[in-house]
Design a protein around this motif. Structure first.
Motif, PDB file in Angstrom:
ATOM      1  N   SER A 121       0.835  -1.196   0.000  1.00 21.86           N
ATOM      2  CA  SER A 121       0.000   0.000   0.000  1.00 21.86           C
ATOM      3  C   SER A 121       0.880   1.260   0.000  1.00 21.86           C
ATOM      4  N   LEU A 122       1.932   1.236   0.798  1.00 26.95           N
ATOM      5  CA  LEU A 122       2.870   2.346   0.835  1.00 26.95           C
ATOM      6  C   LEU A 122       3.535   2.522  -0.532  1.00 26.95           C
ATOM      7  N   MET A 123       3.871   1.417  -1.179  1.00 30.51           N
ATOM      8  CA  MET A 123       4.489   1.491  -2.507  1.00 30.51           C
ATOM      9  C   MET A 123       3.539   2.138  -3.504  1.00 30.51           C
ATOM     10  N   THR A 124       2.265   1.828  -3.421  1.00 30.33           N
ATOM     11  CA  THR A 124       1.276   2.451  -4.300  1.00 30.33           C
ATOM     12  C   THR A 124       1.271   3.959  -4.099  1.00 30.33           C
ATOM     13  N   GLU A 125       1.313   4.390  -2.846  1.00 32.04           N
ATOM     14  CA  GLU A 125       1.335   5.823  -2.535  1.00 32.04           C
ATOM     15  C   GLU A 125       2.612   6.486  -3.066  1.00 32.04           C
ATOM     16  N   VAL A 126       3.743   5.824  -2.885  1.00 33.71           N
ATOM     17  CA  VAL A 126       5.024   6.368  -3.344  1.00 33.71           C
ATOM     18  C   VAL A 126       5.045   6.458  -4.872  1.00 33.71           C
ATOM     19  N   GLU A 127       4.563   5.416  -5.541  1.00 25.54           N
ATOM     20  CA  GLU A 127       4.520   5.429  -7.009  1.00 25.54           C
ATOM     21  C   GLU A 127       3.598   6.538  -7.519  1.00 25.54           C
ATOM     22  N   ARG A 128       2.490   6.759  -6.839  1.00 25.18           N
ATOM     23  CA  ARG A 128       1.570   7.834  -7.220  1.00 25.18           C
ATOM     24  C   ARG A 128       2.258   9.196  -7.042  1.00 25.18           C
ATOM     25  N   SER A 129       3.000   9.330  -5.962  1.00 25.83           N
ATOM     26  CA  SER A 129       3.736  10.560  -5.710  1.00 25.83           C
ATOM     27  C   SER A 129       4.808  10.785  -6.785  1.00 25.83           C
ATOM     28  N   LYS A 130       5.433   9.692  -7.193  1.00 28.65           N
ATOM     29  CA  LYS A 130       6.454   9.763  -8.249  1.00 28.65           C
ATOM     30  C   LYS A 130       5.818  10.206  -9.568  1.00 28.65           C
ATOM     31  N   GLU A 131       4.673   9.631  -9.910  1.00 27.75           N
ATOM     32  CA  GLU A 131       3.975  10.010 -11.147  1.00 27.75           C
ATOM     33  C   GLU A 131       3.535  11.471 -11.097  1.00 27.75           C
ATOM     34  N   ASP A 132       3.050  11.914  -9.937  1.00 24.95           N
ATOM     35  CA  ASP A 132       2.653  13.318  -9.787  1.00 24.95           C
ATOM     36  C   ASP A 132       3.851  14.238  -9.998  1.00 24.95           C
ATOM     37  N   ALA A 133       4.997  13.857  -9.452  1.00 22.08           N
ATOM     38  CA  ALA A 133       6.212  14.662  -9.613  1.00 22.08           C
ATOM     39  C   ALA A 133       6.628  14.716 -11.081  1.00 22.08           C
ATOM     40  N   LEU A 134       6.553  13.586 -11.770  1.00 18.40           N
ATOM     41  CA  LEU A 134       6.900  13.553 -13.194  1.00 18.40           C
ATOM     42  C   LEU A 134       5.975  14.458 -14.014  1.00 18.40           C
ATOM     43  N   THR A 135       4.697  14.453 -13.672  1.00 15.20           N
ATOM     44  CA  THR A 135       3.734  15.318 -14.349  1.00 15.20           C
ATOM     45  C   THR A 135       4.069  16.785 -14.111  1.00 15.20           C
ATOM     46  N   GLU A 136       4.402  17.119 -12.869  1.00 18.86           N
ATOM     47  CA  GLU A 136       4.772  18.504 -12.538  1.00 18.86           C
ATOM     48  C   GLU A 136       6.056  18.925 -13.259  1.00 18.86           C
ATOM     49  N   ILE A 137       7.010  18.011 -13.344  1.00 21.79           N
ATOM     50  CA  ILE A 137       8.269  18.306 -14.032  1.00 21.79           C
ATOM     51  C   ILE A 137       8.012  18.553 -15.516  1.00 21.79           C
ATOM     52  N   ALA A 138       7.176  17.710 -16.121  1.00 20.61           N
ATOM     53  CA  ALA A 138       6.839  17.893 -17.527  1.00 20.61           C
ATOM     54  C   ALA A 138       6.191  19.254 -17.743  1.00 20.61           C
ATOM     55  N   GLN A 139       5.306  19.652 -16.846  1.00 23.14           N
ATOM     56  CA  GLN A 139       4.646  20.955 -16.963  1.00 23.14           C
ATOM     57  C   GLN A 139       5.659  22.089 -16.789  1.00 23.14           C
ATOM     58  N   ALA A 140       6.563  21.943 -15.827  1.00 23.15           N
ATOM     59  CA  ALA A 140       7.561  22.988 -15.582  1.00 23.15           C
ATOM     60  C   ALA A 140       8.497  23.155 -16.777  1.00 23.15           C
ATOM     61  N   ILE A 141       8.890  22.042 -17.389  1.00 22.34           N
ATOM     62  CA  ILE A 141       9.836  22.106 -18.505  1.00 22.34           C
ATOM     63  C   ILE A 141       9.129  22.375 -19.822  1.00 22.34           C
ATOM     64  N   ASP A 142       8.202  21.499 -20.194  1.00 28.32           N
ATOM     65  CA  ASP A 142       7.575  21.596 -21.513  1.00 28.32           C
ATOM     66  C   ASP A 142       6.545  22.713 -21.597  1.00 28.32           C
ATOM     67  N   GLY A 143       5.859  22.959 -20.490  1.00 29.65           N
ATOM     68  CA  GLY A 143       4.810  23.984 -20.507  1.00 29.65           C
ATOM     69  C   GLY A 143       5.329  25.363 -20.154  1.00 29.65           C
ATOM     70  N   ALA A 144       5.850  25.510 -18.940  1.00 27.85           N
ATOM     71  CA  ALA A 144       6.223  26.831 -18.436  1.00 27.85           C
ATOM     72  C   ALA A 144       7.658  27.235 -18.773  1.00 27.85           C
ATOM     73  N   LYS A 145       8.474  26.283 -19.217  1.00 25.80           N
ATOM     74  CA  LYS A 145       9.907  26.550 -19.463  1.00 25.80           C
ATOM     75  C   LYS A 145      10.567  27.117 -18.203  1.00 25.80           C
ATOM     76  N   ASN A 146      10.109  26.621 -17.041  1.00 30.36           N
ATOM     77  CA  ASN A 146      10.630  27.077 -15.753  1.00 30.36           C
ATOM     78  C   ASN A 146      11.628  26.034 -15.244  1.00 30.36           C
ATOM     79  N   TYR A 147      12.877  26.199 -15.653  1.00 36.44           N
ATOM     80  CA  TYR A 147      13.901  25.197 -15.359  1.00 36.44           C
ATOM     81  C   TYR A 147      14.354  25.243 -13.901  1.00 36.44           C
ATOM     82  N   GLU A 148      14.224  26.387 -13.253  1.00 33.13           N
ATOM     83  CA  GLU A 148      14.533  26.471 -11.811  1.00 33.13           C
ATOM     84  C   GLU A 148      13.540  25.606 -11.034  1.00 33.13           C
TER      85      GLU A 148
END
Length: 175
Positions: A121-148
């Motif tokens: 169950s903890l692994m499911t939560e961690v994997e979900r958190s990882k996917e959320d982070a990847l989505t945010e990173i994609a938005q920061a780089i590909d969408g906002a071009k906010n590399y900081e």
């Protein structure tokens, strides 16, 4: 032979757009095509210069492929291309909420080290958190071009990834 002038940009080297979300099958295809072209066996009868260039291109292809295939390394590479150093060795500052979540996970792991369903169950939560982070990173780089911001998120993802590996090892030991 592969284009050595594109070696300053791994994306251009493989003919890909410079973005976080990439077409992984296209990366695989480009990598295999370049490796086939520069494989040392194809240049065994060539001049010393041809052999050396083929070896350099094969090495570059391996390095570029490993960098772009891994989302964390790809994100860090994109930040670097845009002049942002994530300072992984020196910058460990993270938001308080992120640190609290890390502490909660660590406590759960310690307290439930023998409870397989709880760990899964903890692994499911961690994997979900990882996917959320990847989505945010994609938005920061590909969408906002906010590399900081992307660099900050990537530092957090490294923590999440490290914990996921530790959690996976604990689960594997119980199975």
């Amino acid at each position: 032979m592969a284009n050595p002038s594109a070696s300053d940009d791994y994306f251009r080297f493989f003919g890909l757009n410079q973005q976080f979300k990439i077409d992984l099958p296209a990366l695989d295809q480009a990598y295999l095509a370049i490796q086939k072209e520069v494989h040392p066996d194809r240049h065994a009868r060539g001049s010393d210069v041809d052999q050396r260039l083929a070896m350099q291109m094969a090495t570059l292809a391996n390095t570029a492929f490993q960098t772009l295939k891994n989302p964390i390394q790809r994100g860090l590479y994109l930040c670097k291309l845009h002049g942002v150093d994530a300072n992984l060795e020196t910058n460990t500052a993270m938001p308080a909420a992120f640190l609290m979540k890390q502490m909660e996970w660590r406590e759960s792991l310690d307290e439930q080290a023998e409870d397989l369903p709880a760990l899964e169950s903890l692994m499911t939560e961690v994997e979900r958190s990882k996917e959320d982070a990847l989505t945010e990173i994609a938005q920061a780089i590909d969408g906002a071009k906010n590399y900081e911001r992307a660099a900050e998120l990537l530092r957090g993802l490294l923590f999440i990834d490290k914990f996921a590996i530790e959690l996976d090892d604990t689960i594997a030991a119980l199975i």
